[in-house]
Write an enzyme that holds these catalytic residues in place. Sequence first.
Site, PDB file in Angstrom:
ATOM      1  N   HIS A 138      42.912 156.796  57.323  1.00 25.71           N
ATOM      2  CA  HIS A 138      43.672 157.993  56.800  1.00 25.71           C
ATOM      3  C   HIS A 138      44.766 157.746  55.741  1.00 25.71           C
ATOM      4  O   HIS A 138      44.982 156.343  55.777  1.00 25.71           O
ATOM      5  CB  HIS A 138      44.105 158.637  58.284  1.00 25.71           C
ATOM      6  CG  HIS A 138      44.869 157.889  59.158  1.00 25.71           C
ATOM      7  ND1 HIS A 138      46.009 157.034  58.822  1.00 25.71           N
ATOM      8  CD2 HIS A 138      44.720 157.647  60.441  1.00 25.71           C
ATOM      9  CE1 HIS A 138      46.623 157.002  59.851  1.00 25.71           C
ATOM     10  NE2 HIS A 138      45.578 156.775  60.911  1.00 25.71           N
TER      11      HIS A 138
ATOM     12  N   HIS B  24      47.169 154.455  56.998  1.00 26.51           N
ATOM     13  CA  HIS B  24      46.585 153.131  56.422  1.00 26.51           C
ATOM     14  C   HIS B  24      46.803 153.196  54.908  1.00 26.51           C
ATOM     15  O   HIS B  24      47.154 151.960  54.483  1.00 26.51           O
ATOM     16  CB  HIS B  24      44.872 153.156  56.693  1.00 26.51           C
ATOM     17  CG  HIS B  24      44.708 153.455  58.112  1.00 26.51           C
ATOM     18  ND1 HIS B  24      43.566 154.354  58.558  1.00 26.51           N
ATOM     19  CD2 HIS B  24      45.141 152.699  59.214  1.00 26.51           C
ATOM     20  CE1 HIS B  24      43.473 154.154  59.817  1.00 26.51           C
ATOM     21  NE2 HIS B  24      44.481 153.436  60.287  1.00 26.51           N
TER      22      HIS B  24
ATOM     23  N   CYS C  24      44.753 148.723  77.317  1.00 30.75           N
ATOM     24  CA  CYS C  24      44.273 150.081  76.615  1.00 30.75           C
ATOM     25  C   CYS C  24      43.465 149.431  75.346  1.00 30.75           C
ATOM     26  O   CYS C  24      43.803 148.427  74.449  1.00 30.75           O
ATOM     27  CB  CYS C  24      45.466 150.665  75.999  1.00 30.75           C
ATOM     28  SG  CYS C  24      45.296 151.706  74.477  1.00 30.75           S
TER      29      CYS C  24
ATOM     30  N   CYS D 168      44.579 150.096  71.734  1.00 29.68           N
ATOM     31  CA  CYS D 168      45.645 149.072  71.272  1.00 29.68           C
ATOM     32  C   CYS D 168      45.013 147.923  71.253  1.00 29.68           C
ATOM     33  O   CYS D 168      45.493 146.519  70.955  1.00 29.68           O
ATOM     34  CB  CYS D 168      46.977 148.926  72.106  1.00 29.68           C
ATOM     35  SG  CYS D 168      47.765 150.714  72.046  1.00 29.68           S
TER      36      CYS D 168
ATOM     37  N   CYS E 141      47.596 155.610  77.872  1.00 34.12           N
ATOM     38  CA  CYS E 141      48.467 154.662  76.898  1.00 34.12           C
ATOM     39  C   CYS E 141      49.549 155.801  76.292  1.00 34.12           C
ATOM     40  O   CYS E 141      49.085 156.915  75.593  1.00 34.12           O
ATOM     41  CB  CYS E 141      47.582 153.853  75.884  1.00 34.12           C
ATOM     42  SG  CYS E 141      48.277 153.438  74.373  1.00 34.12           S
TER      43      CYS E 141
ATOM     44  N   HIS F  60      48.019 155.818  72.368  1.00 34.72           N
ATOM     45  CA  HIS F  60      46.845 156.439  72.022  1.00 34.72           C
ATOM     46  C   HIS F  60      46.291 157.631  73.013  1.00 34.72           C
ATOM     47  O   HIS F  60      45.390 158.417  72.768  1.00 34.72           O
ATOM     48  CB  HIS F  60      45.480 155.445  72.104  1.00 34.72           C
ATOM     49  CG  HIS F  60      45.793 154.461  71.141  1.00 34.72           C
ATOM     50  ND1 HIS F  60      46.380 153.289  71.203  1.00 34.72           N
ATOM     51  CD2 HIS F  60      45.050 154.447  69.971  1.00 34.72           C
ATOM     52  CE1 HIS F  60      46.264 152.505  70.174  1.00 34.72           C
ATOM     53  NE2 HIS F  60      45.587 153.288  69.095  1.00 34.72           N
TER      54      HIS F  60
ATOM     55  N   LYS G 278      52.598 160.630  65.708  1.00 36.51           N
ATOM     56  CA  LYS G 278      51.935 159.534  64.604  1.00 36.51           C
ATOM     57  C   LYS G 278      50.811 160.252  64.116  1.00 36.51           C
ATOM     58  O   LYS G 278      49.932 160.575  65.016  1.00 36.51           O
ATOM     59  CB  LYS G 278      51.818 158.322  65.486  1.00 36.51           C
ATOM     60  CG  LYS G 278      51.042 157.133  64.808  1.00 36.51           C
ATOM     61  CD  LYS G 278      51.018 156.015  65.497  1.00 36.51           C
ATOM     62  CE  LYS G 278      50.237 154.845  64.646  1.00 36.51           C
ATOM     63  NZ  LYS G 278      49.033 154.617  65.436  1.00 36.51           N
TER      64      LYS G 278
ATOM     65  N   LYS H  20      43.562 159.474  63.624  1.00 34.57           N
ATOM     66  CA  LYS H  20      42.222 160.001  63.694  1.00 34.57           C
ATOM     67  C   LYS H  20      41.822 160.523  65.152  1.00 34.57           C
ATOM     68  O   LYS H  20      41.350 161.502  65.286  1.00 34.57           O
ATOM     69  CB  LYS H  20      41.318 158.828  63.392  1.00 34.57           C
ATOM     70  CG  LYS H  20      40.542 158.991  61.982  1.00 34.57           C
ATOM     71  CD  LYS H  20      40.181 160.102  61.530  1.00 34.57           C
ATOM     72  CE  LYS H  20      38.628 159.987  61.581  1.00 34.57           C
ATOM     73  NZ  LYS H  20      37.947 161.334  61.153  1.00 34.57           N
TER      74      LYS H  20
END
Length: 528
Positions: free
Chosen positions: A21, A24, A130, A133, A155, A158, A305, A308
């Site tokens: 995405h 990145h 997690c 992570c 987490c 996430h 943040k 995806k």
Amino acid sequence: MPADRSFYITTPIFYPSDVPHIGHGYTEVAADVLSRWHRQAGDDTWSLTGTDEHGQKMLRTATANDMGPREWADKLVQESWIPLLETLDIANDDFIRTTQPRHEQGVAAFIQKLYDTGFIEAGDYEGFYCVGCEEYKQTSELVTGTGKYDGELVCAIHSIPVELLKERNYFFRMSRFTDRLLALYEERPDFVQPDSARNEVVQFVKQGLDDLSISRSTFDWGVPVPWDTKHVVYVWFDALLNYVTAVGFDGDEATLNRRWPATHLVGKDILRFHAVIWPAMLMAAGLEVPKQVFAHGWLLVGGEKMSKSKLTGIAPNQITDVFGSDAFRYYFLRAIPFGQDGSFSWEDLAARYQAELANGFGNLASRVIAMLTRYRGGVLPAPGEASERDLGIRETVRRAAVEADLAIERMAPHEAVAAIWTIVEELNGYITLEEPWALAKDPEQAGRLDSVLATAAEGLRALAVLLSPVLPKATAKLWTALGAEPALGLLLDQRLRAAGDWGKLPAGTTVQALEPLFPRIDPEVLNA
Ligand code: MSP
């Protein structure tokens, strides 16, 4: 090439378990602009990116897609991650995959070395893990879930549940490095940047470091631990080593010495791995620590943040298909102070595209080339004596080139672009004030018109050079239109640190027609 002018920059290596995405893409572009700048400045430059293919996250997504992890990684790397580099016009020197033999051999050699020197020993561990992570979490890093995971411990990054794991495995004795790391942060304030990131790392390490579990025995998708092959190396320990296995560890001393140490660009969520664990690993192995770890911020969507897994991911080609890769590169570097979070919005992107790229830079280039064609038959005239205003433009160009280089040195590409943009603004103002169209009507002003056109063309020459790391496609077109190549050589061979020197484009150069550098975007496409 003197060693202090070596520049080796890395991006994190991405989990190819998902498609890329724009978050990145942001890291890729930032690393690319910095490396193109250094390369064009004549520094001995190397830029590395790649994929992180071991670990549970990869294994689970592959299994969920009815594929083996290797096949799954091959597919995503070929179909999504290598094409991303093309989509964004990234000129990386190397692409490392952690499943390559060069890397796996290096990991085995490194871990064996630490084992042999007493930095690794067996132990038991129980904690919350997690998989997103790929990390054990402290309770303070967990929150209570909502919706699908109502009431579960999830987490904080996430928003997925953590898993309670109990394992007997090998530990890296990282606790031994607490003092040496604190001394490093103290002696080299630039080691971790920006300051907010540095402070966070110092506070964390001051609490004292625990030993780190670095092997897993509950699954087998990883590099086998050489002395106990029931275990595989923990994915982060494996992944961090890419930065040295890609440049010659273990086996090619000369390349390693030439390239290492590196500047690491990382998102702030993976700062501790790079600024704490990684230097401790290097210290244990007797290798030099990185030159710098720079943490950039997150791209936010709706204040969170972009990711995806939260379905907020935007694919880079959604932007480049409409605006082009140059606009993607420009927008993210210009609009977000490097090191801070930034909110992405289509409206802001479209507005900057129109105002800054199309009307600001693109239009300036088209007008100057068109006037040279119309008033001087496409041949660059020699300037007459310089007026105050002409000298003002020279000074703007000189200053912009110096300031942009200093900004790149302090990892502030947004400031570099802003400095270069003063040339765009001043030149546009200069043309408005000088009114070449009026000068062209008066034969007595022919000499003055020559000076104005020559000044504007020379300003464009400097802009093409200074902006080429950011806008490689548009500046290549401009370089051709200016007819600069026969006289000055390839654009990419123009030394950036000399870009502000005046009077390079010789009189007599023939310009060529220039298509709009940033064409108007159909509003229908934007509203779709
Ligand atoms: N594989 C590890 C890195 C290993 S490096 C030795 C990893 N991969 S990742 O694919 O999950 O993330 C890679 C990078 O993308 C991280 O630096 C992360 O911060 C960045 N980003 C992910 N989402 C992002 C945004 N929304 N905005 C900006 N960067 C983002 O972590």
